[in-house]
Motif scaffolding. Structure first.
Motif, PDB file in Angstrom:
ATOM      1  N   CYS A   8       0.824  -1.223   0.000  1.00 14.25           N
ATOM      2  CA  CYS A   8       0.000   0.000   0.000  1.00 14.25           C
ATOM      3  C   CYS A   8       0.854   1.267   0.000  1.00 14.25           C
ATOM      4  O   CYS A   8       0.470   2.283  -0.584  1.00 14.25           O
ATOM      5  CB  CYS A   8      -0.918  -0.010   1.213  1.00 14.25           C
ATOM      6  SG  CYS A   8      -1.908   1.479   1.417  1.00 14.25           S
ATOM      7  N   CYS A  16     -10.113   0.970  -1.068  1.00 14.81           N
ATOM      8  CA  CYS A  16     -10.529   0.024  -0.017  1.00 14.81           C
ATOM      9  C   CYS A  16     -11.428   0.698   1.009  1.00 14.81           C
ATOM     10  O   CYS A  16     -12.377   0.089   1.509  1.00 14.81           O
ATOM     11  CB  CYS A  16      -9.312  -0.593   0.654  1.00 14.81           C
ATOM     12  SG  CYS A  16      -8.138   0.607   1.335  1.00 14.81           S
ATOM     13  N   THR A  17     -11.137   1.940   1.335  1.00 16.19           N
ATOM     14  CA  THR A  17     -11.915   2.629   2.369  1.00 16.19           C
ATOM     15  C   THR A  17     -13.353   2.883   1.914  1.00 16.19           C
ATOM     16  O   THR A  17     -14.247   3.015   2.738  1.00 16.19           O
ATOM     17  CB  THR A  17     -11.281   3.979   2.751  1.00 16.19           C
ATOM     18  OG1 THR A  17     -11.342   4.862   1.624  1.00 16.19           O
ATOM     19  CG2 THR A  17      -9.839   3.798   3.186  1.00 16.19           C
ATOM     20  N   CYS A  20     -15.384  -0.717   2.289  1.00 15.11           N
ATOM     21  CA  CYS A  20     -15.466  -1.393   3.592  1.00 15.11           C
ATOM     22  C   CYS A  20     -16.791  -1.059   4.275  1.00 15.11           C
ATOM     23  O   CYS A  20     -17.062   0.107   4.572  1.00 15.11           O
ATOM     24  CB  CYS A  20     -14.302  -0.973   4.490  1.00 15.11           C
ATOM     25  SG  CYS A  20     -14.377  -1.791   6.104  1.00 15.11           S
ATOM     26  N   ILE A  25     -10.982   0.825   7.909  1.00 17.07           N
ATOM     27  CA  ILE A  25      -9.693   1.031   7.248  1.00 17.07           C
ATOM     28  C   ILE A  25      -9.293   2.499   7.410  1.00 17.07           C
ATOM     29  O   ILE A  25     -10.078   3.405   7.095  1.00 17.07           O
ATOM     30  CB  ILE A  25      -9.762   0.668   5.757  1.00 17.07           C
ATOM     31  CG1 ILE A  25     -10.282  -0.768   5.589  1.00 17.07           C
ATOM     32  CG2 ILE A  25      -8.384   0.829   5.115  1.00 17.07           C
ATOM     33  CD1 ILE A  25     -10.433  -1.216   4.137  1.00 17.07           C
ATOM     34  N   ILE A  34      -5.869  -1.737   8.792  1.00 19.52           N
ATOM     35  CA  ILE A  34      -7.202  -2.235   9.145  1.00 19.52           C
ATOM     36  C   ILE A  34      -7.281  -2.482  10.654  1.00 19.52           C
ATOM     37  O   ILE A  34      -6.396  -3.115  11.237  1.00 19.52           O
ATOM     38  CB  ILE A  34      -7.495  -3.538   8.375  1.00 19.52           C
ATOM     39  CG1 ILE A  34      -7.626  -3.232   6.881  1.00 19.52           C
ATOM     40  CG2 ILE A  34      -8.758  -4.229   8.912  1.00 19.52           C
ATOM     41  CD1 ILE A  34      -7.706  -4.464   6.000  1.00 19.52           C
ATOM     42  N   CYS A  39     -12.930  -5.383  11.747  1.00 23.35           N
ATOM     43  CA  CYS A  39     -13.031  -6.066  10.441  1.00 23.35           C
ATOM     44  C   CYS A  39     -13.935  -7.291  10.540  1.00 23.35           C
ATOM     45  O   CYS A  39     -13.792  -8.107  11.453  1.00 23.35           O
ATOM     46  CB  CYS A  39     -11.639  -6.482   9.989  1.00 23.35           C
ATOM     47  SG  CYS A  39     -11.621  -7.466   8.465  1.00 23.35           S
ATOM     48  N   CYS A  45     -12.393  -5.343   0.466  1.00 21.67           N
ATOM     49  CA  CYS A  45     -11.223  -4.474   0.298  1.00 21.67           C
ATOM     50  C   CYS A  45     -10.142  -5.162  -0.533  1.00 21.67           C
ATOM     51  O   CYS A  45      -9.518  -4.542  -1.404  1.00 21.67           O
ATOM     52  CB  CYS A  45     -10.662  -4.073   1.652  1.00 21.67           C
ATOM     53  SG  CYS A  45     -10.251  -5.473   2.726  1.00 21.67           S
ATOM     54  N   THR A  48     -10.701  -5.078  -4.166  1.00 19.83           N
ATOM     55  CA  THR A  48     -10.782  -3.710  -4.693  1.00 19.83           C
ATOM     56  C   THR A  48      -9.416  -3.054  -4.834  1.00 19.83           C
ATOM     57  O   THR A  48      -9.224  -2.211  -5.713  1.00 19.83           O
ATOM     58  CB  THR A  48     -11.665  -2.853  -3.756  1.00 19.83           C
ATOM     59  OG1 THR A  48     -12.952  -3.448  -3.688  1.00 19.83           O
ATOM     60  CG2 THR A  48     -11.787  -1.431  -4.265  1.00 19.83           C
ATOM     61  N   CYS A  49      -8.473  -3.426  -4.013  1.00 22.92           N
ATOM     62  CA  CYS A  49      -7.151  -2.778  -4.043  1.00 22.92           C
ATOM     63  C   CYS A  49      -6.448  -3.009  -5.380  1.00 22.92           C
ATOM     64  O   CYS A  49      -6.242  -4.155  -5.780  1.00 22.92           O
ATOM     65  CB  CYS A  49      -6.280  -3.322  -2.912  1.00 22.92           C
ATOM     66  SG  CYS A  49      -4.609  -2.626  -2.952  1.00 22.92           S
TER      67      CYS A  49
END
Ligand code: SF4
Ligand code: F3S
Length: 76
Positions: A8, A16-17, A20, A25, A34, A39, A45, A48-49
């Motif tokens: 990251c 990611c944020t 979620c 995050i 995280i 979580c 997430c 998606t990253c």
């Protein structure tokens, strides 16, 4: 819990944020992290990253196990 690795850092895409569902995050400066206590293991997430920096803590790539403690220590 899912964990954000050093992949990251330098990217911090933040996508990611936005996916979620429990908003656990957070921006920790060098990278996002995280909150393992919040979580719910949905995995959204991770898919998606754009740089695949997020993994379930039991499925971390070799050399990235320090990320578990690194993410957690912000929330103790
Ligand atoms: Fe949030 Fe789900 Fe990722 Fe956990 S696995 S940080 S709940 S998006
Ligand atoms: Fe980082 Fe990937 Fe999220 S680059 S901020 S973990 S979308």
């Amino acid at each position: 819990a899912y964990v954000i690795t050093t992949g990251c850092a330098g990217v911090k895409d933040a996508a990611c944020t936005e996916v979620c569902p429990v908003e656990c995050i957070h921006d920790a400066g060098d990278q996002f992290v995280i909150d393992p206590g919040e979580c719910i293991n949905c995995g959204l997430c991770a898919v998606t990253c754009p740089v695949n920096a997020i993994f379930e803590n039991s499925d971390l790539p070799a050399g990235h196990h320090a990320s578990i403690a690194y993410n957690r220590h912000f929330f103790l």
